[in-house]
Design an enzyme around this catalytic site. Structure first.
Site, short mmCIF file in Angstrom:
data_model
loop_
_atom_site.label_atom_id
_atom_site.label_comp_id
_atom_site.label_asym_id
_atom_site.label_seq_id
_atom_site.Cartn_x
_atom_site.Cartn_y
_atom_site.Cartn_z
N PRO A 59 0.62 -3.85 3.70
CA PRO A 59 -0.19 -2.84 4.41
C PRO A 59 -0.54 -3.17 5.85
O PRO A 59 -1.71 -3.40 6.20
CB PRO A 59 -1.44 -2.75 3.53
CG PRO A 59 -1.56 -4.10 2.92
CD PRO A 59 -0.15 -4.58 2.70
N CYS A 60 0.46 -3.15 6.72
CA CYS A 60 0.22 -3.43 8.13
C CYS A 60 -0.61 -2.34 8.80
O CYS A 60 -1.18 -2.57 9.86
CB CYS A 60 1.54 -3.65 8.86
SG CYS A 60 2.72 -2.32 8.72
N HIS A 61 -0.71 -1.17 8.16
CA HIS A 61 -1.55 -0.11 8.72
C HIS A 61 -3.02 -0.48 8.71
O HIS A 61 -3.82 0.12 9.40
CB HIS A 61 -1.32 1.22 7.98
CG HIS A 61 -1.70 1.19 6.54
ND1 HIS A 61 -0.86 0.66 5.56
CD2 HIS A 61 -2.80 1.62 5.91
CE1 HIS A 61 -1.45 0.77 4.39
NE2 HIS A 61 -2.64 1.34 4.57
#
Length: 153
Positions: A120-122
């Site tokens: 989850p780089c967001h």
């Protein structure tokens, strides 16, 4: 065996690449993306994506294979530790992996993340809380964070 599938998500079409029973990429689909026949793996991933976008799934457990440098893999492991609906700054991630001065390198590792959502780089934001840098675009990042925040009550 390799293949590609297209998932029509609420935030835009996503391209799923797989090889030998494991996901190797989940990214924005380009206009020219072609899809292979569905299979057991694509069915599993699509069900999990459906659940995520419906607000009932907070983490993914489909098989995936990452190919990155040791530093990138440390960053991606730290990203998986960021809880659903929460955010961390690039500096927070750099500290978490034991490289407090490596904020820019963390950003580059984020950019190289091959598997949206499962890694989850967001959930990584600028130091002042600003939405910066996302391979899917800032509108997608904002939509994903809003989805998670609204379902994290």
């Amino acid at each position: 065996m390799k293949g590609t599938a297209i998932y029509p998500s609420p935030v835009g079409d996503l391209r799923l690449d797989w090889e030998d029973g494991a996901v190797t990429a989940l990214k924005n689909a380009g206009a020219d993306a072609k899809a292979d026949a569905p299979n057991e793996l694509t069915g599993l991933v699509f069900r999990q994506l459906d659940e995520y976008f419906a607000g009932t799934r907070r983490a993914f457990d489909f098989p995936y294979r990452l190919h990155g440098t040791p530093f990138q893999e440390k960053v991606w492991a730290a990203l998986r530790e960021i809880p659903y609906g929460e955010t961390r700054s690039y500096k927070d991630v750099a500290k978490a992996i034991g490289h407090p001065g490596a904020c820019r390198a963390v950003g580059m590792a984020n950019r190289a993340n091959p598997i949206f959502l499962a890694i989850p780089c967001h959930r990584v934001i600028g130091a002042g809380g600003s939405l910066v840098g996302y391979g899917g675009g800032l509108e997608m990042k904002k939509a994903l964070l809003e989805l998670e925040t609204s379902n994290n009550k």
